[in-house]
Design a protein around this motif. Structure first.
Motif, PDB file in Angstrom:
ATOM      1  N   TYR A   1      -6.992 -36.342 108.507  1.00  0.00           N
ATOM      2  CA  TYR A   1      -8.054 -35.373 108.291  1.00  0.00           C
ATOM      3  C   TYR A   1      -8.017 -34.947 106.819  1.00  0.00           C
ATOM      4  N   ARG A   2      -9.092 -34.309 106.388  1.00  0.00           N
ATOM      5  CA  ARG A   2      -9.079 -33.692 105.065  1.00  0.00           C
ATOM      6  C   ARG A   2      -9.901 -32.406 105.101  1.00  0.00           C
ATOM      7  N   GLN A   3      -9.542 -31.525 104.198  1.00  0.00           N
ATOM      8  CA  GLN A   3     -10.287 -30.272 104.078  1.00  0.00           C
ATOM      9  C   GLN A   3     -10.402 -29.918 102.599  1.00  0.00           C
ATOM     10  N   ALA A   4     -11.639 -29.843 102.148  1.00  0.00           N
ATOM     11  CA  ALA A   4     -11.923 -29.457 100.772  1.00  0.00           C
ATOM     12  C   ALA A   4     -12.158 -27.946 100.740  1.00  0.00           C
ATOM     13  N   PRO A   5     -11.967 -27.323  99.590  1.00  0.00           N
ATOM     14  CA  PRO A   5     -12.178 -25.876  99.485  1.00  0.00           C
ATOM     15  C   PRO A   5     -13.576 -25.472  99.928  1.00  0.00           C
ATOM     16  N   GLY A   6     -13.640 -24.486 100.811  1.00  0.00           N
ATOM     17  CA  GLY A   6     -14.922 -23.981 101.270  1.00  0.00           C
ATOM     18  C   GLY A   6     -15.635 -24.862 102.274  1.00  0.00           C
ATOM     19  N   LYS A   7     -14.977 -25.928 102.697  1.00  0.00           N
ATOM     20  CA  LYS A   7     -15.608 -26.853 103.651  1.00  0.00           C
ATOM     21  C   LYS A   7     -14.786 -26.945 104.924  1.00  0.00           C
ATOM     22  N   GLN A   8     -15.441 -27.424 105.953  1.00  0.00           N
ATOM     23  CA  GLN A   8     -14.746 -27.620 107.221  1.00  0.00           C
ATOM     24  C   GLN A   8     -13.855 -28.857 107.153  1.00  0.00           C
ATOM     25  N   ARG A   9     -12.822 -28.828 107.958  1.00  0.00           N
ATOM     26  CA  ARG A   9     -11.961 -29.983 108.058  1.00  0.00           C
ATOM     27  C   ARG A   9     -12.724 -31.133 108.696  1.00  0.00           C
ATOM     28  N   GLU A  10     -12.526 -32.331 108.194  1.00  0.00           N
ATOM     29  CA  GLU A  10     -13.213 -33.490 108.763  1.00  0.00           C
ATOM     30  C   GLU A  10     -12.229 -34.628 109.011  1.00  0.00           C
ATOM     31  N   LEU A  11     -12.532 -35.378 110.047  1.00  0.00           N
ATOM     32  CA  LEU A  11     -11.685 -36.509 110.431  1.00  0.00           C
ATOM     33  C   LEU A  11     -12.074 -37.704 109.568  1.00  0.00           C
ATOM     34  N   VAL A  12     -11.135 -38.214 108.824  1.00  0.00           N
ATOM     35  CA  VAL A  12     -11.402 -39.282 107.870  1.00  0.00           C
ATOM     36  C   VAL A  12     -11.183 -40.665 108.488  1.00  0.00           C
ATOM     37  N   ALA A  13     -10.097 -40.821 109.216  1.00  0.00           N
ATOM     38  CA  ALA A  13      -9.766 -42.136 109.766  1.00  0.00           C
ATOM     39  C   ALA A  13      -8.859 -41.973 110.979  1.00  0.00           C
ATOM     40  N   VAL A  14      -9.015 -42.902 111.911  1.00  0.00           N
ATOM     41  CA  VAL A  14      -8.202 -42.910 113.132  1.00  0.00           C
ATOM     42  C   VAL A  14      -7.676 -44.306 113.382  1.00  0.00           C
ATOM     43  N   ASN A  15      -6.432 -44.372 113.778  1.00  0.00           N
ATOM     44  CA  ASN A  15      -5.833 -45.641 114.189  1.00  0.00           C
ATOM     45  C   ASN A  15      -5.303 -45.474 115.596  1.00  0.00           C
ATOM     46  N   ILE A  16      -5.821 -46.299 116.505  1.00  0.00           N
ATOM     47  CA  ILE A  16      -5.427 -46.238 117.904  1.00  0.00           C
ATOM     48  C   ILE A  16      -4.423 -47.349 118.189  1.00  0.00           C
ATOM     49  N   LEU A  17      -3.580 -47.116 119.155  1.00  0.00           N
ATOM     50  CA  LEU A  17      -2.479 -48.022 119.465  1.00  0.00           C
ATOM     51  C   LEU A  17      -2.944 -49.448 119.731  1.00  0.00           C
ATOM     52  N   ASP A  18      -4.157 -49.595 120.277  1.00  0.00           N
ATOM     53  CA  ASP A  18      -4.646 -50.937 120.595  1.00  0.00           C
ATOM     54  C   ASP A  18      -5.189 -51.658 119.360  1.00  0.00           C
ATOM     55  N   GLY A  19      -5.087 -51.010 118.199  1.00  0.00           N
ATOM     56  CA  GLY A  19      -5.526 -51.628 116.955  1.00  0.00           C
ATOM     57  C   GLY A  19      -6.886 -51.174 116.472  1.00  0.00           C
ATOM     58  N   THR A  20      -7.585 -50.442 117.302  1.00  0.00           N
ATOM     59  CA  THR A  20      -8.903 -49.944 116.910  1.00  0.00           C
ATOM     60  C   THR A  20      -8.777 -48.934 115.779  1.00  0.00           C
TER      61      THR A  20
END
Length: 117
Positions: free
Chosen positions: A37-56
């Motif tokens: 995740y990332r959060q910039a000043p004054g902004k909401q946290r956002e999900l940047v990238a996900v890695n799932i166990l099955d490789g997705t």
């Protein structure tokens, strides 16, 4: 489960950084999903990238083609390779572990990424 993120820093636009998230207390191979995740000043946290166990892997639209998430189960480390960085990528980046589908249960401390123009 403890997560330790590192690798942030100051880089010029167009540069690269690789973030690492070391997992302890549980085998990474038993964790269903790892996210950055990332959060910039004054902004909401956002999900940047996900890695799932099955490789997705999934990515925020604005980082597709520039960022790559990967995991090394043998080392218990998750990486976020960030290329062609832009000033708008400036934020505190957090890694998180999901043991429960749809929920991130554990969080690491943030690592600051600053991209100068």
């Amino acid at each position: 489960v403890q997560l330790q993120a590192c690798g942030g820093g100051l880089v010029q636009a167009g540069g690269s950084l690789r973030l690492s998230c070391t997992v302890s207390g549980r085998s990474l191979s038993s964790i269903n999903a790892m996210g950055w995740y990332r959060q910039a000043p004054g902004k909401q946290r956002e999900l940047v990238a996900v890695n799932i166990l099955d490789g997705t892997t999934t990515y925020l639209d604005s980082v597709k083609g520039r960022f790559t998430i990967s995991r090394d189960n043998a080392k218990n480390v998750v990486y976020l390779q960030m290329n062609s960085l832009k000033p708008e990528d400036t934020a505190v980046y957090y890694c998180a572990a999901s043991l429960t589908p749809g929920q991130y249960n554990y969080w690491g401390q943030g690592t600051q990424v600053t991209v100068s123009s």
